[in-house]
Design a protein around this motif. Sequence first.
Motif, PDB file in Angstrom:
ATOM      1  N   LYS A  64     -41.928   5.037   8.949  1.00 40.01           N
ATOM      2  CA  LYS A  64     -41.446   5.808   7.794  1.00 40.01           C
ATOM      3  C   LYS A  64     -41.008   7.176   8.303  1.00 40.01           C
ATOM      4  O   LYS A  64     -41.794   7.949   8.848  1.00 40.01           O
ATOM      5  N   TYR A  65     -39.734   7.463   8.095  1.00 36.37           N
ATOM      6  CA  TYR A  65     -39.098   8.676   8.600  1.00 36.37           C
ATOM      7  C   TYR A  65     -38.845   9.617   7.431  1.00 36.37           C
ATOM      8  O   TYR A  65     -38.184   9.250   6.465  1.00 36.37           O
ATOM      9  N   GLY A  66     -39.380  10.838   7.533  1.00 35.63           N
ATOM     10  CA  GLY A  66     -39.183  11.793   6.460  1.00 35.63           C
ATOM     11  C   GLY A  66     -39.706  13.156   6.851  1.00 35.63           C
ATOM     12  O   GLY A  66     -40.059  13.400   8.010  1.00 35.63           O
ATOM     13  N   GLY A  67     -39.787  14.046   5.889  1.00 35.29           N
ATOM     14  CA  GLY A  67     -40.305  15.380   6.131  1.00 35.29           C
ATOM     15  C   GLY A  67     -39.389  16.234   6.985  1.00 35.29           C
ATOM     16  O   GLY A  67     -38.175  16.048   7.043  1.00 35.29           O
ATOM     17  N   HIS A  68     -39.984  17.188   7.696  1.00 37.09           N
ATOM     18  CA  HIS A  68     -39.240  18.160   8.487  1.00 37.09           C
ATOM     19  C   HIS A  68     -38.414  17.498   9.578  1.00 37.09           C
ATOM     20  O   HIS A  68     -37.345  18.000   9.943  1.00 37.09           O
ATOM     21  N   ALA A  69     -38.904  16.371  10.089  1.00 44.18           N
ATOM     22  CA  ALA A  69     -38.184  15.683  11.172  1.00 44.18           C
ATOM     23  C   ALA A  69     -36.783  15.278  10.749  1.00 44.18           C
ATOM     24  O   ALA A  69     -35.868  15.198  11.582  1.00 44.18           O
ATOM     25  N   MET A  70     -36.579  15.020   9.448  1.00 48.86           N
ATOM     26  CA  MET A  70     -35.266  14.627   8.955  1.00 48.86           C
ATOM     27  C   MET A  70     -34.341  15.821   8.773  1.00 48.86           C
ATOM     28  O   MET A  70     -33.121  15.682   8.828  1.00 48.86           O
ATOM     29  N   ALA A  73     -31.931  19.134  13.119  1.00 49.99           N
ATOM     30  CA  ALA A  73     -30.953  18.362  13.888  1.00 49.99           C
ATOM     31  C   ALA A  73     -31.496  17.932  15.246  1.00 49.99           C
ATOM     32  O   ALA A  73     -31.286  16.787  15.673  1.00 49.99           O
ATOM     33  N   GLU A  74     -32.214  18.815  15.929  1.00 49.34           N
ATOM     34  CA  GLU A  74     -32.735  18.476  17.250  1.00 49.34           C
ATOM     35  C   GLU A  74     -33.835  17.418  17.148  1.00 49.34           C
ATOM     36  O   GLU A  74     -33.885  16.476  17.947  1.00 49.34           O
ATOM     37  N   LEU A  75     -34.715  17.554  16.167  1.00 56.21           N
ATOM     38  CA  LEU A  75     -35.763  16.549  15.976  1.00 56.21           C
ATOM     39  C   LEU A  75     -35.164  15.206  15.564  1.00 56.21           C
ATOM     40  O   LEU A  75     -35.647  14.150  15.984  1.00 56.21           O
ATOM     41  N   ALA A  76     -34.114  15.244  14.746  1.00 52.47           N
ATOM     42  CA  ALA A  76     -33.451  14.007  14.329  1.00 52.47           C
ATOM     43  C   ALA A  76     -32.861  13.286  15.540  1.00 52.47           C
ATOM     44  O   ALA A  76     -32.933  12.049  15.639  1.00 52.47           O
ATOM     45  N   THR A 249     -45.106  12.773   9.061  1.00 48.46           N
ATOM     46  CA  THR A 249     -45.415  13.787   8.048  1.00 48.46           C
ATOM     47  C   THR A 249     -45.149  15.174   8.621  1.00 48.46           C
ATOM     48  O   THR A 249     -44.656  15.310   9.740  1.00 48.46           O
ATOM     49  N   ASP A 250     -45.510  16.190   7.839  1.00 45.34           N
ATOM     50  CA  ASP A 250     -45.370  17.572   8.299  1.00 45.34           C
ATOM     51  C   ASP A 250     -46.715  18.194   8.654  1.00 45.34           C
ATOM     52  O   ASP A 250     -46.873  19.417   8.630  1.00 45.34           O
ATOM     53  N   VAL A 251     -47.701  17.364   8.960  1.00 50.14           N
ATOM     54  CA  VAL A 251     -49.020  17.840   9.396  1.00 50.14           C
ATOM     55  C   VAL A 251     -49.425  17.044  10.644  1.00 50.14           C
ATOM     56  O   VAL A 251     -48.890  15.966  10.894  1.00 50.14           O
ATOM     57  N   PRO A 252     -50.350  17.587  11.451  1.00 43.98           N
ATOM     58  CA  PRO A 252     -50.728  16.908  12.695  1.00 43.98           C
ATOM     59  C   PRO A 252     -51.350  15.528  12.490  1.00 43.98           C
ATOM     60  O   PRO A 252     -51.319  14.686  13.382  1.00 43.98           O
ATOM     61  N   LEU A 304     -48.535  10.600  11.724  1.00 42.79           N
ATOM     62  CA  LEU A 304     -48.058  11.368  12.870  1.00 42.79           C
ATOM     63  C   LEU A 304     -47.318  12.618  12.420  1.00 42.79           C
ATOM     64  O   LEU A 304     -46.725  12.650  11.333  1.00 42.79           O
ATOM     65  N   ASP A 305     -47.320  13.613  13.280  1.00 40.91           N
ATOM     66  CA  ASP A 305     -46.620  14.866  13.015  1.00 40.91           C
ATOM     67  C   ASP A 305     -45.164  14.723  13.435  1.00 40.91           C
ATOM     68  O   ASP A 305     -44.839  14.746  14.625  1.00 40.91           O
ATOM     69  N   GLY A 306     -44.274  14.568  12.447  1.00 45.78           N
ATOM     70  CA  GLY A 306     -42.863  14.402  12.756  1.00 45.78           C
ATOM     71  C   GLY A 306     -42.218  15.633  13.353  1.00 45.78           C
ATOM     72  O   GLY A 306     -41.097  15.557  13.864  1.00 45.78           O
ATOM     73  N   ARG A 307     -42.895  16.776  13.322  1.00 44.56           N
ATOM     74  CA  ARG A 307     -42.354  18.004  13.915  1.00 44.56           C
ATOM     75  C   ARG A 307     -42.527  18.022  15.428  1.00 44.56           C
ATOM     76  O   ARG A 307     -41.961  18.879  16.110  1.00 44.56           O
TER      77      ARG A 307
END
Length: 331
Positions: A64-70, A73-76, A249-252, A304-307
């Motif tokens: 599941k892809y979402g949060g800040h990672a989306m 641009a660099e994280l994407a 997610t946006d948390v560790p 997981l932390d998507g950041r």
Amino acid sequence: MNYRNNWRRSQTLKPWPNHLPENEQEPMKTKPLKTPDSWLKTAVTLSEALPYMREFADETFVIKYGGHAMGDAELAHKFAEDIVMLKQVGINPIVVHGGGPQIGRMLERLKIQSSFVDGLRVTDSATVEIVEMVLSGSINKQIVSEINAAGGIAIGLSGKDGHLIEARKLRRTIRDPDSNIEKILDLGFVGEPVRIDPTLLQEFAESDIIPVIAPIGIGANGETYNINADTVAGAIASALGAAKLMILTDVPGVLNKDKELISSLTIAEAHKLVKEGVITGGMIPKIETCMHAVENDVEAAHILDGRLPHVLLLETFTKYGAGTMIQRDEK
């Protein structure tokens, strides 16, 4: 002796480099006498990853892809690289994405009012059209393009394609604190999965194609339903008996009462932390999704932390992983 053939060969042979004019000669390639530490670390990392590559070959991961990672641009770009890497080593990744912030911005641009109840967007007939346009259109195709640019072969889907996600209206109740009477909330075209048809996804698993799924479901009478992306990812993982469900997610991950990261939890331990109030707020539905998936044929679920760049590779191919893993209770 066949002089004709020898003459032809002599015409096709390239001259030795030292016969080239000085300005056309290629520089001699060199490398350090001592192997740089960074190279050695790369070799060690690859060596550490090998047993996990063997363990998860031909297995399915639902991500599941979402949060800040989306939104970064660099994280994407790094996320897309991770997905392609998983596919390259024989894992079958399936991406399910959200898009709440993007939907909110589009509704604001179109001056369409929307509200939330318990974190769920109330979705009327006008809103659901925008939700489908944003999720199945712009967001889905952007993720597909990123994965393709990273060297993969991705294809965008929604739950309507191939009757992938059959859904029904989600019903929620609230209790009036004064009268203690329960009231049924009407969230409009917000749905929940009733049935996942894995046929299409099983076909893709035998190919080089990476499915990217928008969380839109279809009702019994052809209605369009907006479904929580975590819920869709968990339902698809269960239907396929996936080796892993990974929720970015946006948390560790899950933190204990001292705000330290918990590396792994059994279902019983997770229930206890919810009851004790250690797990609260938006983490509760994510934990519930993970527990439900693990109770229904998924081997392990991960928050997981998507950041964190390349978090999928860190979780999959390293000894200590990343984030929090939820697994079955020990027998």
